[in-house]
Write a protein that holds these residues in place. Structure first.
Motif, PDB file in Angstrom:
ATOM      1  N   ARG A 159      49.168  25.255  33.093  1.00 23.72           N
ATOM      2  CA  ARG A 159      47.833  24.650  33.119  1.00 23.72           C
ATOM      3  C   ARG A 159      47.777  23.436  34.048  1.00 23.72           C
ATOM      4  O   ARG A 159      46.776  23.212  34.729  1.00 23.72           O
ATOM      5  CB  ARG A 159      47.418  24.245  31.698  1.00 23.72           C
ATOM      6  N   SER A 178      38.218  27.966  38.294  1.00 24.24           N
ATOM      7  CA  SER A 178      39.441  27.992  37.480  1.00 24.24           C
ATOM      8  C   SER A 178      40.148  29.338  37.553  1.00 24.24           C
ATOM      9  O   SER A 178      41.383  29.402  37.631  1.00 24.24           O
ATOM     10  CB  SER A 178      39.118  27.655  36.029  1.00 24.24           C
ATOM     11  N   GLU A 182      43.948  29.959  38.825  1.00 25.46           N
ATOM     12  CA  GLU A 182      44.910  30.661  37.966  1.00 25.46           C
ATOM     13  C   GLU A 182      45.552  31.819  38.716  1.00 25.46           C
ATOM     14  O   GLU A 182      46.762  32.037  38.637  1.00 25.46           O
ATOM     15  CB  GLU A 182      44.215  31.167  36.708  1.00 25.46           C
TER      16      GLU A 182
END
Length: 324
Positions: free
Chosen positions: A281, A300, A304
């Motif tokens: 994260r 995001s 990722e």
């Protein structure tokens, strides 16, 4: 007459005996042993037996079972669970039509997995269900798959996303994605099918079904159970195929690949992979912050994906002698 005598009279017809055994997911000889008293069915087997019987014999058997096992009164015998509910299919189609692109995959996959888990494991005997999708192609080839959204009942945790791994040619998911064909293994402890399989903790039987669109594949639906031969009944396999088809609505057309672009590698076991997920994260957050400073803002899910690609590259270069 006790319940074993009634069962014996029902399975005297070999055709009916074979049908019931297939529906439950046991060998026909097992029914004979239950009828003779050589062995006794577990509670979930009794529920499956009751579901498999026609209405008349089911009522008779339930009455006889109540005399020896009061718990039978609490059995919920759902005989309508062999098809995906029509209302739920409409709900998925409405989600496909109304959810924005960035939220579509996560919203639809969670919606479908929640319903599939309820229907495929109504008695909560233990199931894990995961969407496995292709990693982006590099050098023109797809080299691994990634576990994404996952849900489970005890002994697995509710949300399995944090335990996600990269899978390759050593896995049932990899084999099914490349072959574009559903496969199941009745007992991973012995695995007499010669199918590749990576067995996780608590897992006894497993099934995987490709997620397809126009003869191309985006990954697969992977399901594990704590029970042996849980996916043997054809009605249960039909449900797995149905849910895999619904999951195709969560993907974009460009997420599906021709089978000839797959060149799956053998991926390291979980204990090696987990070491590379530390700080995942934080790495995603840093990428997003850097992208803002460089005026090319990353969402995001994009950040990722880039971190997963970096991890894939590292894992592909782990020497095989370190796998033990």
């Amino acid at each position: 007459m006790d319940w074993r005598e009634l069962l014996n009279s029902i399975i005297t017809n070999s055709t009916e005996r074979d049908r019931i055994a297939a529906e439950i997911g046991v060998h026909p000889v097992t029914l004979t042993r239950w009828a003779s008293g050589e062995s006794s069915p577990r509670p979930h087997n009794l529920r499956q037996l009751l579901r498999a019987l026609p209405k008349g014999p089911r009522s008779q058997l339930l009455t006889l079972l109540e005399k020896v096992s009061p718990d039978v009164v609490d059995f919920e015998i759902d005989t309508t669970s062999h098809e995906i509910p029509y209302k739920f299919i409409i709900e998925v189609l409405e989600a496909r039509a109304s959810i924005p692109d960035l939220l579509r995959f996560w919203s639809i996959t969670r919606l479908v997995l929640q319903q599939a888990l309820r229907q495929l494991d109504p008695e909560r005997v233990g199931m894990a269900i995961t969407v496995v999708r292709c990693m982006p192609a590099r050098y023109g080839k797809i080299r691994s798959l990634r576990e994404t959204v996952g849900l489970g009942t005890a002994p697995w945790g509710g949300d399995l996303e944090e335990k996600a791994l990269l899978l390759g040619a050593e896995s049932l998911a990899g084999h099914v994605t490349v072959s574009c064909r559903l496969e199941h293994i009745g007992d991973l402890r012995t695995n007499k099918t010669f199918l590749p399989a990576y067995q996780v903790e608590h897992e006894v039987s497993a099934v995987a079904c490709p997620i397809m669109y126009a003869c191309r594949v985006a990954g697969c639906l992977l399901i594990s159970s704590t029970q042996p031969d849980y996916f043997a009944p054809e009605a249960r396999l039909a449900l797995v195929r149905g849910y895999a088809n619904l999951l195709a609505l969560a993907f974009n057309p460009e997420d599906f690949y021709d089978p000839d672009v797959f060149a799956l590698h053998i991926m390291p076991p979980s204990h090696i992979q987990q070491a590379h997920f530390t700080g995942f994260r934080q790495r995603v957050l840093k990428l997003m912050q850097d992208s803002v400073r460089q005026e090319r803002r990353l969402a995001s899910n994009e950040a990722e994906q880039l971190v997963w690609q970096d991890i894939e590259e590292v894992l592909l270069n782990v020497p095989h002698q370190e796998y033990k």
